[in-house]
Scaffold this motif. Sequence first.
Motif, short mmCIF file in Angstrom:
data_model
loop_
_atom_site.label_atom_id
_atom_site.label_comp_id
_atom_site.label_asym_id
_atom_site.label_seq_id
_atom_site.Cartn_x
_atom_site.Cartn_y
_atom_site.Cartn_z
N ALA A 205 -1.91 74.09 -19.61
CA ALA A 205 -3.24 73.99 -20.22
C ALA A 205 -3.13 74.06 -21.73
O ALA A 205 -3.83 73.34 -22.46
N LEU A 206 -2.26 74.93 -22.23
CA LEU A 206 -2.07 75.04 -23.68
C LEU A 206 -1.54 73.74 -24.26
O LEU A 206 -2.00 73.29 -25.32
N ASP A 207 -0.61 73.12 -23.58
CA ASP A 207 -0.07 71.83 -24.05
C ASP A 207 -1.16 70.77 -24.10
O ASP A 207 -1.22 69.98 -25.06
N LEU A 208 -2.03 70.77 -23.10
CA LEU A 208 -3.12 69.78 -23.07
C LEU A 208 -4.12 70.02 -24.20
O LEU A 208 -4.62 69.06 -24.80
N VAL A 209 -4.41 71.28 -24.48
CA VAL A 209 -5.36 71.58 -25.56
C VAL A 209 -4.76 71.16 -26.90
O VAL A 209 -5.48 70.67 -27.78
N GLU A 210 -3.47 71.33 -27.06
CA GLU A 210 -2.82 70.87 -28.31
C GLU A 210 -2.93 69.35 -28.44
O GLU A 210 -3.15 68.83 -29.53
N GLU A 211 -2.79 68.66 -27.33
CA GLU A 211 -2.97 67.20 -27.35
C GLU A 211 -4.40 66.85 -27.73
O GLU A 211 -4.63 65.91 -28.52
N ALA A 212 -5.37 67.62 -27.23
CA ALA A 212 -6.77 67.38 -27.55
C ALA A 212 -7.04 67.62 -29.03
O ALA A 212 -7.81 66.89 -29.66
N ILE A 213 -6.40 68.63 -29.60
CA ILE A 213 -6.57 68.91 -31.04
C ILE A 213 -6.11 67.72 -31.86
O ILE A 213 -6.78 67.29 -32.81
N LEU A 214 -4.96 67.15 -31.50
CA LEU A 214 -4.44 66.01 -32.24
C LEU A 214 -5.33 64.77 -32.08
O LEU A 214 -5.57 64.04 -33.06
N VAL A 215 -5.83 64.57 -30.87
CA VAL A 215 -6.72 63.42 -30.64
C VAL A 215 -8.00 63.58 -31.45
O VAL A 215 -8.46 62.64 -32.10
N TRP A 216 -8.58 64.80 -31.43
CA TRP A 216 -9.82 64.99 -32.16
C TRP A 216 -9.59 64.92 -33.67
O TRP A 216 -10.44 64.43 -34.40
N ASP A 217 -8.46 65.41 -34.13
CA ASP A 217 -8.19 65.34 -35.57
C ASP A 217 -8.24 63.89 -36.06
O ASP A 217 -8.81 63.60 -37.11
N GLU A 218 -7.66 63.00 -35.27
CA GLU A 218 -7.69 61.58 -35.66
C GLU A 218 -9.11 61.02 -35.59
O GLU A 218 -9.55 60.32 -36.50
N LEU A 219 -9.84 61.35 -34.53
CA LEU A 219 -11.20 60.85 -34.39
C LEU A 219 -12.12 61.41 -35.48
O LEU A 219 -13.04 60.72 -35.94
N SER A 220 -11.89 62.65 -35.87
CA SER A 220 -12.78 63.28 -36.84
C SER A 220 -12.76 62.55 -38.18
O SER A 220 -13.73 62.61 -38.95
N GLY A 221 -11.66 61.86 -38.45
CA GLY A 221 -11.60 61.08 -39.69
C GLY A 221 -12.68 60.02 -39.74
O GLY A 221 -13.26 59.75 -40.80
N HIS A 222 -12.99 59.43 -38.58
CA HIS A 222 -14.05 58.42 -38.52
C HIS A 222 -15.42 59.06 -38.80
O HIS A 222 -16.27 58.45 -39.45
N LEU A 223 -15.62 60.28 -38.30
CA LEU A 223 -16.89 60.97 -38.57
C LEU A 223 -17.04 61.26 -40.05
O LEU A 223 -18.12 61.14 -40.63
N ARG A 224 -15.96 61.68 -40.67
CA ARG A 224 -16.02 61.99 -42.10
C ARG A 224 -16.32 60.74 -42.92
O ARG A 224 -17.06 60.80 -43.90
N ASP A 225 -15.73 59.62 -42.50
CA ASP A 225 -15.98 58.37 -43.22
C ASP A 225 -17.42 57.91 -43.03
O ASP A 225 -17.98 57.25 -43.92
N ALA A 226 -17.99 58.25 -41.87
CA ALA A 226 -19.36 57.78 -41.56
C ALA A 226 -20.36 58.93 -41.65
O ALA A 226 -21.32 58.99 -40.88
#
Length: 298
Positions: A206-227
């Motif tokens: 579960a910890l490994d999966l949450v770390e993967e989610a953090i990385l995925v969201w970090d990339e997606l959050s860049g789009h929110l910041r731009d918009a």
Amino acid sequence: MAVRIDVEAFRDSIPMEVGEIAARLLTESSVGELEPAGGGVQAVVRDHDVVFQPWVGIVDGIFTGDCDCGIAGEDLCAHGVATALTAFDAGVAFSGAATPPGDAVPVEPDHAHYLQAVQRLSPRQLADLVAGHAARDRLFATLLLAEAGMLDAADTSGLADFGAAVRDASQATADSRWQISDVEAAGHRLAAEVQILCARPAIPTALDLVEEAILVWDELSGHLRDAYHIARTEPEEIAEPIVNAHRDLCERLDLDPDEIAQRLNQLLARCHHDTVDVDMYADLLGEHADAISPSARW
């Protein structure tokens, strides 16, 4: 200040009928895991088909109990006696000035109102209401099963659900016609699913999966910041619950501070939008906070 208890004198003080029921509960291994509470100890006790959560401790110099079965005070019920005997065998240290859980925190008005409503329902009405709500709300259902001790760490269904949410989020901008609302929807699903995941027993996968989610969201959050001018969701609204889940899993898995620091450094090296707040881990890292890369503090 811990108090020594004369266990033999305690045993001698137990009424025969209560002692016999307590002995049965102990023989049937009906007393669950002990939990410290208010200077005393509590545990879930299963008595036939009914579940109780007795608390025992020393209040005003007197060994006292408080149980869901309705018995409180010096005259301990069998559930309290079984819990006390289990605690004595485990070498639990009791405070000389304990506070029963019900007295520790003032009950909020809304909470008290709902408790009053619960007390007006028959067991069957309450059971039907709870089961119906669980069928409609996956988080509530998971919390219910966890409280009932019906979740198995070996059950990977929770991992599968969260893994699907992470994979879907990673593809939120794969389509050429994606919109910022797709990013927001993916983020809110991650935030909801991580709560369900963390309501289950903590396991390393579960910890490994949450770390993967953090990385995925970090990339997606860049789009929110731009918009930012059209986005209705702040990146932190999604990042906070996911990172909180990561921090809590680190604690529940009792990870060594060195490993936590290593995991954080690996995350920080791949995150480019300040998704991970290192300060949230300060109490887990202790002196090992110095092992975090200096660049993470900017």
